[in-house]
Design an enzyme around this catalytic site. Sequence first.
Site, PDB file in Angstrom:
ATOM      1  CB  ILE A  61      -0.948  -0.012   1.226  1.00 52.81           C
ATOM      2  CG1 ILE A  61      -1.904   1.186   1.188  1.00 52.81           C
ATOM      3  CG2 ILE A  61      -0.197  -0.058   2.535  1.00 52.81           C
ATOM      4  CD1 ILE A  61      -2.983   1.128   2.274  1.00 52.81           C
ATOM      5  CB  SER A  62       1.288   4.034  -2.375  1.00 52.56           C
ATOM      6  OG  SER A  62       1.460   3.269  -3.543  1.00 52.56           O
TER       7      SER A  62
END
Length: 211
Positions: A61-62
């Site tokens: 997840i960025s």
Amino acid sequence: MTAAASTLALNLARKLYETGIRSQSVLSAVANTPRELFLDNALAHKAYENTALPIGQGQTISQPYIVARMTELLLQTQPNKVLEIGTGSGYQAAILAQLVPQLCTIERIKALQIQARQRLKRLDLHNVSFKYGDGWQGWHNKGPFDGILVTAAASKVPEALLAQLSDGGVLLIPVGEDAQQLLKITRTGQSFESQIIEAVKFVPLINGELA
């Protein structure tokens, strides 16, 4: 969101403002999105840290900053229809779905796509079309798109994505292998203007689907 999560999300939005994010709509979307929903329970306590986190299948997840930064850049042209390449956990899609009328998103890993669809449904975000497929090819039948946002680094800019940009549309894509740059590519007629935004670090954009 619980009261505690709401406070943490608001604090994250304030931190993003301090790092240079100025779009109030983007900051509000971050403050309204329960990031822990997009993580395994074991990592939920890190949900509101400004860092990328693993989500399984070799994906992440960025970092919230880069999610907000790319979203802010995309919104500068007020896009109506946006394509996201790499649904992943669904967090970036959840932010975008609050800010654009129509979102299409592609994921090559079936298990991640199923999870992301369930999460966005839980958040009552219903302006999203999901596709299981190869992001390198885009989504021809849904195009053209006013904006395309790619959440993995390509070795080169995919021609299919350029072809699916509308006139005046913007493609945001990390390009490179070891040294990656976030590019903003704007289409004007049959011409494309590329601008380097900043150095980034993403997982690679891989061809094909994975069941």
